[in-house]
Design a protein around this motif. Structure first.
Motif, PDB file in Angstrom:
ATOM      1  N   PRO A  66      -2.808  -7.966   9.636  1.00 20.62           N
ATOM      2  CA  PRO A  66      -2.560  -8.412   8.267  1.00 20.62           C
ATOM      3  C   PRO A  66      -1.741  -7.377   7.491  1.00 20.62           C
ATOM      4  CG  PRO A  66      -4.722  -7.437   8.380  1.00 20.62           C
ATOM      5  CD  PRO A  66      -4.126  -7.310   9.766  1.00 20.62           C
ATOM      6  N   ILE A  67      -1.207  -7.803   6.370  1.00 19.04           N
ATOM      7  CA  ILE A  67      -0.479  -6.887   5.474  1.00 19.04           C
ATOM      8  C   ILE A  67      -1.420  -6.491   4.345  1.00 19.04           C
ATOM      9  CG2 ILE A  67       1.449  -6.729   3.825  1.00 19.04           C
ATOM     10  CD1 ILE A  67       2.897  -8.856   5.520  1.00 19.04           C
ATOM     11  N   GLY A  68      -1.489  -5.187   4.049  1.00 19.64           N
ATOM     12  CA  GLY A  68      -2.263  -4.728   2.893  1.00 19.64           C
ATOM     13  C   GLY A  68      -1.392  -4.905   1.654  1.00 19.64           C
ATOM     14  N   ARG A  69      -1.700  -5.920   0.856  1.00 15.71           N
ATOM     15  CA  ARG A  69      -0.856  -6.173  -0.325  1.00 15.71           C
ATOM     16  C   ARG A  69      -1.754  -6.590  -1.471  1.00 15.71           C
ATOM     17  NH1 ARG A  69       2.380  -4.189  -0.007  1.00 15.71           N
ATOM     18  NH2 ARG A  69       3.890  -5.080   1.392  1.00 15.71           N
ATOM     19  N   TRP A  70      -1.595  -5.918  -2.617  1.00 11.86           N
ATOM     20  CA  TRP A  70      -2.457  -6.202  -3.775  1.00 11.86           C
ATOM     21  C   TRP A  70      -1.724  -6.932  -4.881  1.00 11.86           C
ATOM     22  CZ3 TRP A  70      -7.412  -5.315  -2.719  1.00 11.86           C
ATOM     23  CH2 TRP A  70      -7.696  -4.407  -1.689  1.00 11.86           C
ATOM     24  N   GLY A 104      -7.562  -4.433  10.258  1.00 10.02           N
ATOM     25  CA  GLY A 104      -7.571  -4.378   8.803  1.00 10.02           C
ATOM     26  C   GLY A 104      -6.459  -3.411   8.429  1.00 10.02           C
ATOM     27  N   THR A 105      -5.771  -3.691   7.323  1.00  9.35           N
ATOM     28  CA  THR A 105      -4.681  -2.799   6.877  1.00  9.35           C
ATOM     29  C   THR A 105      -5.118  -2.174   5.569  1.00  9.35           C
ATOM     30  OG1 THR A 105      -2.998  -4.093   8.004  1.00  9.35           O
ATOM     31  CG2 THR A 105      -2.253  -2.720   6.179  1.00  9.35           C
ATOM     32  N   VAL A 106      -5.296  -0.865   5.568  1.00  9.95           N
ATOM     33  CA  VAL A 106      -6.012  -0.233   4.469  1.00  9.95           C
ATOM     34  C   VAL A 106      -5.183   0.876   3.823  1.00  9.95           C
ATOM     35  CG1 VAL A 106      -8.062   1.135   3.937  1.00  9.95           C
ATOM     36  CG2 VAL A 106      -8.237  -0.832   5.452  1.00  9.95           C
ATOM     37  N   HIS A 107      -5.030   0.771   2.502  1.00 13.52           N
ATOM     38  CA  HIS A 107      -4.356   1.831   1.737  1.00 13.52           C
ATOM     39  C   HIS A 107      -5.373   2.956   1.526  1.00 13.52           C
ATOM     40  CE1 HIS A 107      -1.724  -1.589   0.635  1.00 13.52           C
ATOM     41  NE2 HIS A 107      -0.815  -0.655   0.577  1.00 13.52           N
ATOM     42  N   ALA A 108      -5.180   4.074   2.197  1.00 16.92           N
ATOM     43  CA  ALA A 108      -6.164   5.156   2.149  1.00 16.92           C
ATOM     44  C   ALA A 108      -6.532   5.564   0.716  1.00 16.92           C
ATOM     45  CB  ALA A 108      -5.660   6.353   2.957  1.00 16.92           C
ATOM     46  N   ILE A 135      -3.545   2.141   9.016  1.00 16.68           N
ATOM     47  CA  ILE A 135      -3.627   2.974   7.805  1.00 16.68           C
ATOM     48  C   ILE A 135      -2.286   2.963   7.082  1.00 16.68           C
ATOM     49  CG2 ILE A 135      -4.074   5.286   6.906  1.00 16.68           C
ATOM     50  CD1 ILE A 135      -5.273   6.013   9.548  1.00 16.68           C
ATOM     51  N   VAL A 136      -2.343   2.714   5.775  1.00 11.86           N
ATOM     52  CA  VAL A 136      -1.130   2.811   4.951  1.00 11.86           C
ATOM     53  C   VAL A 136      -1.347   3.927   3.935  1.00 11.86           C
ATOM     54  CG1 VAL A 136       0.437   1.590   3.406  1.00 11.86           C
ATOM     55  CG2 VAL A 136      -0.719   0.326   5.215  1.00 11.86           C
ATOM     56  N   ALA A 137      -0.381   4.835   3.855  1.00 14.99           N
ATOM     57  CA  ALA A 137      -0.520   5.950   2.907  1.00 14.99           C
ATOM     58  C   ALA A 137      -0.097   5.520   1.510  1.00 14.99           C
ATOM     59  CB  ALA A 137       0.331   7.128   3.371  1.00 14.99           C
ATOM     60  N   ASN A 206      -0.455   3.130  12.670  1.00 15.05           N
ATOM     61  CA  ASN A 206       0.217   3.462  11.417  1.00 15.05           C
ATOM     62  C   ASN A 206       1.694   3.143  11.577  1.00 15.05           C
ATOM     63  OD1 ASN A 206       1.874   5.977   9.998  1.00 15.05           O
ATOM     64  ND2 ASN A 206       0.268   5.163   8.705  1.00 15.05           N
ATOM     65  N   ALA A 207       2.350   2.912  10.456  1.00 13.89           N
ATOM     66  CA  ALA A 207       3.753   2.508  10.530  1.00 13.89           C
ATOM     67  C   ALA A 207       4.627   3.353   9.610  1.00 13.89           C
ATOM     68  CB  ALA A 207       3.881   1.032  10.163  1.00 13.89           C
ATOM     69  N   GLY A 208       4.321   4.623   9.503  1.00 14.72           N
ATOM     70  CA  GLY A 208       5.142   5.500   8.661  1.00 14.72           C
ATOM     71  C   GLY A 208       6.567   5.555   9.208  1.00 14.72           C
ATOM     72  N   SER A 209       7.549   5.611   8.307  1.00 12.31           N
ATOM     73  CA  SER A 209       8.922   5.648   8.821  1.00 12.31           C
ATOM     74  C   SER A 209       9.611   6.969   8.515  1.00 12.31           C
ATOM     75  CB  SER A 209       9.736   4.482   8.271  1.00 12.31           C
ATOM     76  OG  SER A 209       9.710   4.518   6.869  1.00 12.31           O
ATOM     77  N   SER A 210       9.135   7.707   7.506  1.00 13.49           N
ATOM     78  CA  SER A 210       9.725   9.018   7.211  1.00 13.49           C
ATOM     79  C   SER A 210       9.289   9.997   8.305  1.00 13.49           C
ATOM     80  CB  SER A 210       9.185   9.514   5.866  1.00 13.49           C
ATOM     81  OG  SER A 210       7.774   9.628   5.976  1.00 13.49           O
ATOM     82  N   ALA A 211       9.898  11.186   8.308  1.00  9.57           N
ATOM     83  CA  ALA A 211       9.502  12.192   9.304  1.00  9.57           C
ATOM     84  C   ALA A 211       8.021  12.537   9.143  1.00  9.57           C
ATOM     85  CB  ALA A 211      10.371  13.439   9.147  1.00  9.57           C
ATOM     86  N   THR A 212       7.570  12.697   7.884  1.00  9.49           N
ATOM     87  CA  THR A 212       6.162  13.047   7.654  1.00  9.49           C
ATOM     88  C   THR A 212       5.246  11.904   8.082  1.00  9.49           C
ATOM     89  OG1 THR A 212       6.986  14.048   5.641  1.00  9.49           O
ATOM     90  CG2 THR A 212       4.616  14.025   5.894  1.00  9.49           C
ATOM     91  N   GLY A 213       5.642  10.675   7.725  1.00 12.69           N
ATOM     92  CA  GLY A 213       4.833   9.500   8.086  1.00 12.69           C
ATOM     93  C   GLY A 213       4.742   9.370   9.596  1.00 12.69           C
ATOM     94  N   ARG A 214       5.868   9.570  10.256  1.00 12.87           N
ATOM     95  CA  ARG A 214       5.868   9.414  11.706  1.00 12.87           C
ATOM     96  C   ARG A 214       5.010  10.496  12.362  1.00 12.87           C
ATOM     97  NH1 ARG A 214      10.938   9.107  15.881  1.00 12.87           N
ATOM     98  NH2 ARG A 214      10.700  11.355  15.905  1.00 12.87           N
ATOM     99  N   THR A 226       6.970   0.400  14.439  1.00 15.31           N
ATOM    100  CA  THR A 226       8.236   0.706  13.813  1.00 15.31           C
ATOM    101  C   THR A 226       9.126  -0.528  13.876  1.00 15.31           C
ATOM    102  OG1 THR A 226      10.060   2.260  13.798  1.00 15.31           O
ATOM    103  CG2 THR A 226       9.205   1.653  15.950  1.00 15.31           C
ATOM    104  N   SER A 227      10.216  -0.500  13.130  1.00 15.42           N
ATOM    105  CA  SER A 227      11.122  -1.651  13.162  1.00 15.42           C
ATOM    106  C   SER A 227      12.134  -1.446  14.277  1.00 15.42           C
ATOM    107  CB  SER A 227      11.817  -1.805  11.815  1.00 15.42           C
ATOM    108  OG  SER A 227      10.866  -2.199  10.864  1.00 15.42           O
ATOM    109  N   THR A 228      12.577  -2.571  14.865  1.00 16.35           N
ATOM    110  CA  THR A 228      13.539  -2.460  15.962  1.00 16.35           C
ATOM    111  C   THR A 228      14.929  -2.146  15.453  1.00 16.35           C
ATOM    112  OG1 THR A 228      13.378  -4.831  15.881  1.00 16.35           O
ATOM    113  CG2 THR A 228      12.721  -3.768  17.922  1.00 16.35           C
TER     114      THR A 228
END
Ligand SMILES: Cc1cc2nc3c(=O)[nH]c(=O)nc-3n(C[C@H](O)[C@H](O)[C@H](O)COP(=O)(O)O)c2cc1C
Length: 390
Positions: A66-70, A104-108, A135-137, A206-214, A226-228
């Protein structure tokens, strides 16, 4: 119900033998991953989600993500305006299914880690070891303001997420009366029972895309999403030197696996995309243009770009038009798999050859489109040796 063991290996395999795993992505949110006005767009009602989970479970689909979206993005369709909370959604669906893994997709920053850890354990017991955690940051500022929480600086979000997941994992470990003395959490005498199902722990992605997220994902998670690179493929133009999906993806997987090795870890790399699969190529392409482009919800698309700080005021007209078109064509940031069952299966096989372990796919309307996809694409992948015959 028979008892099941739940070793980490079995959890990572999602209790199956599919070399290339397939999940459905985004079904808890209205319009899912396509900002479109077509009347058959997905409404994410509970009865539809329940029917989809049962269909997916019976068809041998490996997971639901699922997508964590509020907070929705507005536009005439109020894109993502109606969403079901992901952990409670997972609990209901885990109770109604037998074998599929449900995340579950959870915003920490929005959940205390001890409450979250116990919710995850509860979900995991309901599903007998089939709960997974994404986990979504956090990145969407409006969503956080709605809670009265301000976003931390980007790198601090991941420092916070690191403490958060450390607390969750310790709470899952069965350790008695532990203290935690971090920068963000100071906890005394923590007790958390029971442990997750089978004495192991839920899959973490986790799906971080920045260097820190990755690097957070590669350090802490079993699966990295990650995205293709739809956007990178599009940016490369249509010339003969444009990299193929296979070449593009191989590089991305090799980079992620090499980076994980620096932390002494092996990690499974997953990707995501929209599927429009029809008996003929012409039909698939016509529906793709109809849903994604001719009936795009441009108001919602422009709002998503604005959140990424891309506006007509700060971007020149041609570049803005290109980004707007790409956001619609890519199914809000993924690779569009558009074509016959043969074509979709071949493109998935290219991803698998490139080292991708699985894909989370979305449809304009899951209940209308998934049965054809499951009946036609899954057996082709099985004949290619990428999935077990179901
Ligand atoms: C497959 C995938 C799933 C994601 N799911 C969510 C989500 O459900 N909710 C959310 O707010 N962000 C989601 N994200 C965003 C990421 O967690 C992350 O915040 C974003 O890629 C920005 O990366 P960064 O934090 O490294 O800058 C997702 C991204 C991808 C590629």
């Amino acid at each position: 119900m028979p008892l099941r063991t739940a070793s980490m290996g079995e959890r990572i395999a999602m209790y199956g033998e599919n070399a290339f795993k397939i999940g459905f992505f985004g079904a808890n949110c209205s319009s899912a991953r396509t900002a479109t006005l077509v009347p058959e767009r997905w409404l994410a009602t509970w009865p539809d989600c329940l029917a989809l989970a049962k269909l997916a479970d019976a068809a041998g689909i490996d997971f639901l993500l699922p997508i964590g979206r509020w907070k929705g993005y507005g536009g005439p369709s109020d894109f993502h305006g109606t969403t079901l909370e992901t952990v409670t959604w997972a609990c209901g669906l885990l109770a109604a299914t037998e074998r599929i893994t449900i995340f579950g997709t959870v915003h920490a920053p929005l959940f205390h880690p001890l409450i979250a850890a116990k919710e995850f354990v509860t979900a995991d017991h309901i599903g007998r070891g089939r709960f997974g955690l994404n986990i979504v940051a956090g990145w969407n500022e409006g969503e956080f303001e709605m809670f009265g929480i301000s976003q931390r600086e980007h790198d601090d979000r991941y420092e916070f997420a690191q403490e958060w997941i450390d607390v969750v994992k310790r709470a899952w470990s069965g350790e008695e009366d532990f203290d935690f003395d971090g920068r963000y959490f100071k906890l005394a005498g923590v007790r958390a029972k029971p442990q997750p199902y089978g004495g192991t722990r839920p899959l973490i992605m986790n799906a971080g895309s920045s260097a820190t997220g990755r690097s957070f994902a590669l350090r802490n998670c079993d699966a990295f999403f990650t995205s293709t690179g739809a956007s990178r493929l599009a940016a490369a133009g249509t010339g003969a030197d444009r990299p193929s999906l296979f070449v593009q993806t191989s590089k991305m997987v090799a980079d992620a696996k090499a980076a994980a090795q620096q932390f002494g870890r092996d990690i499974d790399v997953f990707t995501q995309g929209q599927v429009i699969c029809r008996p003929t190529q012409a039909e698939a392409e016509a529906y793709y243009r109809h849903a994604n482009v001719e009936n795009a919800d441009w108001g919602a698309i422009e709002r998503m770009l604005e959140l990424k700080r891309i506006t007509p005021q700060n971007t020149d007209a041609d570049a803005f038009a290109a980004k707007r078109a790409l956001q619609a064509e890519s199914g809000i940031g993924g690779y569009p798999f558009v074509g016959t069952p043969d074509k979709v299966a071949e493109e998935f096989a290219a991803l698998a050859r490139a080292g991708v372990c699985g894909i989370a796919v979305s449809f304009v309307n899951y209940l209308q489109e998934a049965p054809y996809f499951c009946a036609e694409v899954l057996p082709r992948l099985a004949r290619m040796g990428l999935r077990a015959m179901h």
